[in-house]
Design an enzyme around this catalytic site. Structure first.
Site, PDB file in Angstrom:
ATOM      1  N   PRO A 257      18.817  53.046 -81.517  1.00 31.33           N
ATOM      2  CG  PRO A 257      19.541  54.953 -80.383  1.00 31.33           C
ATOM      3  CD  PRO A 257      19.973  53.567 -80.792  1.00 31.33           C
TER       4      PRO A 257
ATOM      5  CB  CYS B  57      -7.426  67.380-103.406  1.00 36.31           C
ATOM      6  SG  CYS B  57      -9.053  67.035-104.083  1.00 36.31           S
TER       7      CYS B  57
ATOM      8  NE  ARG C 277       9.301  55.955 -82.342  1.00 36.27           N
ATOM      9  CZ  ARG C 277       8.448  56.304 -83.296  1.00 36.27           C
ATOM     10  NH1 ARG C 277       7.947  57.510 -83.335  1.00 36.27           N
ATOM     11  NH2 ARG C 277       8.098  55.432 -84.208  1.00 36.27           N
TER      12      ARG C 277
ATOM     13  CG  HIS D 149      13.676  46.670 -83.975  1.00 36.87           C
ATOM     14  ND1 HIS D 149      13.538  47.498 -82.887  1.00 36.87           N
ATOM     15  CD2 HIS D 149      12.960  47.246 -84.982  1.00 36.87           C
ATOM     16  CE1 HIS D 149      12.793  48.545 -83.226  1.00 36.87           C
ATOM     17  NE2 HIS D 149      12.425  48.409 -84.487  1.00 36.87           N
TER      18      HIS D 149
END
Length: 429
Positions: free
Chosen positions: A280, A351, A282, A202
Site C-alpha cells: 500500500p 499565475c 495511499r 499492480h
C-alpha cells in the site's frame, strides 16, 4: 473525522489547534496525524509483509514511523533508496527463514521499469533486491550482480484506477513485463543465471476491490509458469481510500482471505511456504494528511464566488492532475463562525488558470458548500497525506511548504519550509 462544532468547520487536527499550527509554522502547511498512520498499518496486520510504497509520502519521519510498525519499504529511485536507509531500514534481509517457516522478507525492494545508471549503482552497492519491470533490467543486473534473486513485476493485460493516469495495467501502461512475454523472460533470466523468487502485480492506484480481486487469479496463472523458485507473491497496492461523502473503506478481511487462498494453492503445488505481501501507498498515509492554507482574498466572478488561498497546485497537485476531490473545511479566525453554507470555488495564488482545488476531471471549475469565510480565515484541505507533498513543486518560484507531525497531542516540525535562498541554491549567472 472532522473535529468541528458545525458542518464544514474544523478547529483541531488530532487534538491540536489548527490556528496554533498555522501561527507556529506558517501557511501553506502539511500536517500528518501519526496515530492515523499507525491505525492504517495495523489494519493490514494479517499479511505476512506490508511494504509501504513510499512514493506516496516519503518524509523521513513518516518512514521511521511505519518502520517502527513493522512495515517494510519499496523504493522507485536512488533518492528513495537513500531515504529508506536514512530512516533506519537495512538494505537486505538476514538469510534465515522466520519462526513460522516463511522465507525472509527484503527490508527494501527497488521497483522500476528501468535502471538509470545511478539506481543500478545504488542497488549493487547496497545489495538491494530488485522488482524488475522489464527484461532489460534482468540482464543489466546480471552483469553487476550475477546469481542474484529477483522479483518480476508483471502487467496482467488489464488495469484500473481512480484516473486513467493512475492505471498501471493493460496496453496503455508502460509498467511491468507483459504477461504473454513471461516464458521468454524466464528463459532470459535462466541464461543470465538469475533466480526468480518473487512475483508482483499492480493494476492501478485507487481502484476498486472487484478489479483488485482479478489480480489474484492472473498472478496465480503466472506463478504456475514461473514454478517452484517462487517464495514470495505480492498483491501490489491500489487499496482505495474514501475521499467523497458516501464512500467507504474496502473489505480488507475479504481481500486478504482471497489472497491467502491463492497463496495456499501455490504452496500446495510447490511444496514450500510462500510469503504473501501487500504494497500500500495511499492507504497508509492519505487520511493522515492535511493542508492548512490561509484565505487571502474573496472575490466574485460574475455569479461565482471564489475563495483564494495561499496554497496552489504547487502545494497539492492532485486536483489539477486528476480532477481529484478532497474534503475541505474552514477554521475561522475568531470564536464566532458563520452557520450558513455558501457555494464557493477554491483557488490558489498561481499565475495559472488551472490553479483550482475545486475542479473536476477535464479542468472544469466546480463549487463546494463551505461556511462563509473571509480573508484571514484558514481553509483545511483534508485526506492530503498521499501524493501531496511528494508531488509539490517550485512552480512560480514558490518555496515548498513545511511539514509537521502531530502525535499524542504534541507537534513537531519534520521538514523546514523552503526559503527564497533555497530556491536559487545551485544556480549561477
Amino acid at each position: 473525522m472532522i473535529a468541528s462544532s458545525a458542518p464544514g468547520l474544523r478547529r483541531e487536527i488530532a487534538g491540536v489547534s489548527v490556528a496554533e499550527l498555522a501561527e507556529r509554522y506558517g501557511t501553506p502547511l502539511y500536517v500528518y496525524d501519526a496515530e492515523m498512520i499507525r491505525r492504517r498499518c495495523r489494519d493490514l496486520a494479517a499479511w505476512d509483509t506490508v511494504r509501504f510504497a513510499q512514493k506516496a509520502c516519503s518524509n523521513l519521519a513518516v518512514l521511521d514511523l511505519v518502520r517502527r510498525e513493522g512495515v517494510l519499504v519499496d523504493a522507485v529511485s536512488t533518492g528513495e533508496i537513500h531515504r529508506a536507509l536514512a530512516a533506519g531500514y537495512t538494505p537486505h534481509a538476514a538469510k534465515v527463514a522466520s519462526a513460522d517457516g516463511l522465507p525472509p522478507a527484503h527490508p527494501i525492494v527497488y521497483t522500476a521499469d528501468i535502471f538509470d545508471r545511478a539506481s543500478l549503482d545504488a542497488v549493487v552497492k547496497h545489495g538491494i533486491h530488485v522488482n524488475c519491470g522489464s527484461a532489460d533490467m534482468i540482464e543489466q543486473l546480471a552483469e553487476r550482480m550475477p546469481g542474484a534473486s529477483i522479483t518480476l513485476r508483471v502487467n496482467p493485460g488489464f488495469g484500473h484506477g481512480h484516473s486513467q493516469k493512475t492505471n498501471t495495467g493493460g496496453e496503455g501502461s508502460k509498467h511491468g513485463i507483459w504477461h504473454e512475454e513471461i516464458p521468454d523472460v524466464l528463459r532470459r533470466a535462466e541464461w543470465a543465471g538469475m533466480q526468480v523468487s518473487g512475483l508482483h502485480m499492480h493494476i492501478g492506484s485507487g481502484t476498486d476491490l472487484a478489479h483488485l480481486a482479478e489480480v489474484a487469479e492472473a498472478l496465480e496463472r503466472v506463478a504456475i509458469e514461473v514454478g517452484r523458485s517462487l517464495t514470495m507473491v505480492s498483491a501490489g497496492g491500489g487499496l482505495p481510500v474514501p475521499y467523497k461523502p458516501g464512500e467507504v473503506h474496502a473489505d480488507l478481511s475479504g481481500y486478504f482471505t482471497l489472497w491467502d487462498a491463492t497463496r495456499k494453492r501455490l504452496e500446495d503445488r510447490f511444496g514450500h511456504r510462500i510469503r504473501l505481501e501487500i504494497e500500500p501507498g495511499r492507504y497508509l498515509t492519505a487520511e493522515s494528511g492535511f493542508v492548512i492554507t490561509e484565505v487571502r482574498a474573496v472575490k466574485k466572478q460574475g455569479t461565482r464566488k471564489y475563495l483564494l488561498v495561499d496554497a496552489g497546485f504547487n502545494t497539492l497537485a492532485r486536483p489539477v492532475l486528476y480532477g481529484s476531490y478532497h474534503p475541505m473545511s474552514i477554521c475561522p479566525q475568531g470564536d464566532d463562525a458563520a452557520q450558513r453554507l455558501e457555494e464557493v470555488a477554491v483557488g490558489g495564488p498561481l499565475c495559472e488558470s488551472g490553479d483550482i482545488f475545486t475542479q473536476t476531471d477535464g479542468g472544469f471549475v466546480a463549487t463546494r458548500p463551505l461556511p462563509a469565510a473571509g480573508a484571514g480565515d484558514l481553509l483545511v484541505i483534508e485526506i492530503a497525506g498521499a501524493y501531496g507533498f511528494v508531488m509539490a513543486s517550485n512552480y512560480n518560484s514558490k518555496p515548498l511548504p513545511a511539514e509537521v507531525l502531530v502525535d499524542g497531542g504534541s507537534h513537531r516540525l519534520v521538514r523546514a519550509r523552503q526559503t527564497p535562498e533555497d530556491l536559487v541554491r545551485g544556480e549561477c549567472v
